[in-house]
Design an enzyme around this catalytic site. Structure first.
Site, PDB file in Angstrom:
ATOM      1  N   GLU A  79      -6.597   0.873   9.289  1.00 51.09           N
ATOM      2  CA  GLU A  79      -7.860   0.825   8.538  1.00 51.09           C
ATOM      3  C   GLU A  79      -8.522  -0.555   8.609  1.00 51.09           C
ATOM      4  O   GLU A  79      -7.912  -1.553   8.207  1.00 51.09           O
ATOM      5  CB  GLU A  79      -7.577   1.189   7.067  1.00 51.09           C
ATOM      6  CG  GLU A  79      -8.830   1.321   6.242  1.00 51.09           C
ATOM      7  CD  GLU A  79      -8.542   1.749   4.781  1.00 51.09           C
ATOM      8  OE1 GLU A  79      -7.438   2.239   4.490  1.00 51.09           O
ATOM      9  OE2 GLU A  79      -9.436   1.567   3.955  1.00 51.09           O
ATOM     10  N   LYS A 251      -3.797   3.414  -4.653  1.00 53.85           N
ATOM     11  CA  LYS A 251      -3.854   3.540  -3.183  1.00 53.85           C
ATOM     12  C   LYS A 251      -4.246   2.193  -2.576  1.00 53.85           C
ATOM     13  O   LYS A 251      -3.718   1.766  -1.550  1.00 53.85           O
ATOM     14  CB  LYS A 251      -4.862   4.628  -2.792  1.00 53.85           C
ATOM     15  CG  LYS A 251      -4.849   5.006  -1.312  1.00 53.85           C
ATOM     16  CD  LYS A 251      -5.736   4.177  -0.428  1.00 53.85           C
ATOM     17  CE  LYS A 251      -5.720   4.660   1.011  1.00 53.85           C
ATOM     18  NZ  LYS A 251      -6.540   3.853   1.910  1.00 53.85           N
ATOM     19  N   ASP A 267      10.873   1.400   5.307  1.00 54.44           N
ATOM     20  CA  ASP A 267      10.601   2.764   4.859  1.00 54.44           C
ATOM     21  C   ASP A 267       9.485   2.770   3.809  1.00 54.44           C
ATOM     22  O   ASP A 267       9.729   2.651   2.614  1.00 54.44           O
ATOM     23  CB  ASP A 267      11.913   3.326   4.277  1.00 54.44           C
ATOM     24  CG  ASP A 267      11.805   4.768   3.841  1.00 54.44           C
ATOM     25  OD1 ASP A 267      10.678   5.285   3.763  1.00 54.44           O
ATOM     26  OD2 ASP A 267      12.861   5.369   3.577  1.00 54.44           O
ATOM     27  N   HIS A 364     -17.042  -2.915   4.704  1.00 53.25           N
ATOM     28  CA  HIS A 364     -16.151  -1.988   5.392  1.00 53.25           C
ATOM     29  C   HIS A 364     -16.818  -1.440   6.660  1.00 53.25           C
ATOM     30  O   HIS A 364     -16.232  -1.435   7.737  1.00 53.25           O
ATOM     31  CB  HIS A 364     -15.781  -0.846   4.449  1.00 53.25           C
ATOM     32  CG  HIS A 364     -14.869   0.162   5.062  1.00 53.25           C
ATOM     33  ND1 HIS A 364     -13.526  -0.075   5.214  1.00 53.25           N
ATOM     34  CD2 HIS A 364     -15.107   1.392   5.566  1.00 53.25           C
ATOM     35  CE1 HIS A 364     -12.974   0.982   5.794  1.00 53.25           C
ATOM     36  NE2 HIS A 364     -13.911   1.883   6.014  1.00 53.25           N
TER      37      HIS A 364
HETATM   38  C1  MEV Z   1      -9.641   2.074   0.398  1.00 58.24           C
HETATM   39  O1  MEV Z   1      -8.671   2.203   1.400  1.00 58.24           O
HETATM   40  C2  MEV Z   1      -9.038   1.543  -0.897  1.00 58.24           C
HETATM   41  C3  MEV Z   1     -10.009   1.465  -2.087  1.00 58.24           C
HETATM   42  O2  MEV Z   1     -10.583   2.745  -2.315  1.00 58.24           O
HETATM   43  C4  MEV Z   1      -9.192   1.032  -3.275  1.00 58.24           C
HETATM   44  C5  MEV Z   1      -9.933   1.080  -4.595  1.00 58.24           C
HETATM   45  O3  MEV Z   1     -10.887   1.858  -4.738  1.00 58.24           O
HETATM   46  O4  MEV Z   1      -9.528   0.323  -5.503  1.00 58.24           O
HETATM   47  C6  MEV Z   1     -11.135   0.507  -1.814  1.00 58.24           C
END
Ligand code: MEV
Length: 411
Positions: A79, A251, A267, A364
């Site tokens: 990513e 995430k 892992d 991004h």
């Molecule tokens: C994207 O890979 C991760 C985000 O969505 C995390 C977040 O929203 O805090 C930018």
């Protein structure tokens, strides 16, 4: 040497490699490992049914200072913008950097006992023979016994009609899975004898509540601006009260942690399971916490269970994974856990900062533009030119890139 390296992202691969070499005092052999490719027969000894090897890019996160030591941190993922964001997040925590502490390496193995004639009687029988059980388990690892680590205590609980025996094992600098499972299988026959029950599963738990890392940073309030500080705190409250947001919040933390685990061939599935189970122990919520200090700085912290090892595991099978460990100069599993927690905190802070300020799509998509250009068929110089043109025209899309590739080819 300082890990705050200006313009690292603008350097050539060669320049970056030279900096990494100097920073981590790498040998010629280490440098050669950067271009090493694992062959399919080695890969075939690692997993089953191999037919090829996956290419994952590996980059470096800069700007990290943890417990007064500077770190360059290898990260591997597909990513765009994650490594840039992570390095940027770490920059806001300077000059002091991050503080981190790992509690040690206690893990839990479980034996599930069913058809136990009298579970309460059986529980007492187990406890009366606790020392013998621990001693038996410890015969499975001379290394742990010599370190005064190994099986340390026992915990019993009931699930439905079953009796669940947990053995708590100090796995020292290992991740622990193999030795825990070996110990459990070895003692389970004796446990059956003691209890009159039957042992079903004998397996480690990936939830490591006794192996937890704390990390802390003070993110510069002046660099952030008062409004962004407040908006980040609000964003964290949002995650505490909304599971949809908490999932994405966490995430973002795992974006950083998994990338370091991949670069070191660890892992990451175990860590994913561990993190999310822990985040749900009081109702699913964010793993980080934010508040403001009296000077308007943003205080960020994370408390996360991390079970990683510096001995055993697959790292040693891959020259590149070993190199990644060497770049970080990691001495033991606590130091490794500290780094992972700090990366998670920096990654989360960076995402919240961007989301609370300009939004993440701008940065991004700019970094993603090159990927889109490649997907549309651009090669060589064309990639950078098409990406730049899409950014300046504010139209970053596969369709735009395809048209540009066609135009370049026709020119
Ligand atoms: C994207 O890979 C991760 C985000 O969505 C995390 C977040 O929203 O805090 C930018």
């Amino acid at each position: 040497m300082d890990s705050l390296i200006h313009g690292f992202h603008k350097m050539s691969i060669e320049e970056r490699r030279n900096i990494i070499r100097e920073f981590s005092n790498l040998s010629t052999e280490d440098m050669e490992a950067m271009d090493y490719r694992m062959d399919t027969s080695t890969a075939g000894n690692m997993i089953e049914n191999v037919y090829t090897i996956m290419d994952y890019p590996v980059g470096i996160a800069t700007n990290f200072r943890i417990n007064d030591r500077e770190y360059l941190i290898p990260m591997s993922l597909e990513e765009p913008s994650v490594i840039a964001a992570c390095s940027n997040g770490a920059r806001y925590a300077r000059p002091n950097g991050f503080m981190a502490y790992s509690t040690g390496s206690y893990m839990r193995g479980e034996i599930e006992l069913y058809d136990v004639p009298d579970p309460d009687y059986a529980a007492i029988k187990i406890l009366q023979n606790k020392e013998k059980i621990l001693k038996m388990a410890n015969t499975r690892s001379k290394t742990l016994s010599n370190l005064d680590a190994g099986a340390k205590s026992i915990d019993i609980h009931y699930v439905n009609n079953e009796l669940i025996l947990n053995i708590i094992i100090d796995v020292a600098d290992a991740m622990g899975a193999n030795i825990i499972n070996t110990m459990l299988e070895y003692v389970s026959g004796y446990i059956e004898e003691l209890t009159g029950g039957k042992a079903n599963l004998r397996i480690m738990s990936n939830l490591t509540t006794e192996r937890v890392t704390y990390a802390y940073a003070k993110f510069d309030g002046k660099m952030l601006g008062a409004e962004t500080v407040d908006r980040i705190i609000k964003a964290n409250e949002f995650a505490k009260n909304d599971i949809f947001r908490a999932t994405t919040h966490n995430k973002g933390i795992m974006n950083g942690i998994d990338a370091v685990l991949l670069a070191t061939m660890n892992d990451f599935r175990a860590q994913e399971a561990n993190s999310h189970a822990y985040a749900s122990m009081g109702g699913y919520g964010p793993l980080t916490e934010y508040r403001k200090d009296a000077d308007g700085n943003l205080i960020g912290s994370i408390k996360i269970p991390i079970a990683v090892g510096t001995v055993g595991g697959a790292t040693k099978t891959s020259k590149k994974a070993m190199l990644a460990m060497k770049i970080m100069g990691i001495q033991n599993s606590n130091e490794f856990s500290n780094i992972l927690a700090c990366v998670g905190l920096a990654q989360n802070f960076a995402a919240l900062r961007a989301l609370a300020a300009e939004g993440i799509q701008k940065g991004h998509m700019k970094l993603h533009a090159r990927n889109i250009a490649i997907a549309a068929g651009a090669t060589g110089d064309m990639i950078e030119k098409i990406a730049a043109e899409m950014v300046s025209e504010k139209n970053i899309s596969y369709t735009a890139a395809t048209e540009m590739v066609k135009r370049f080819r026709d020119e």
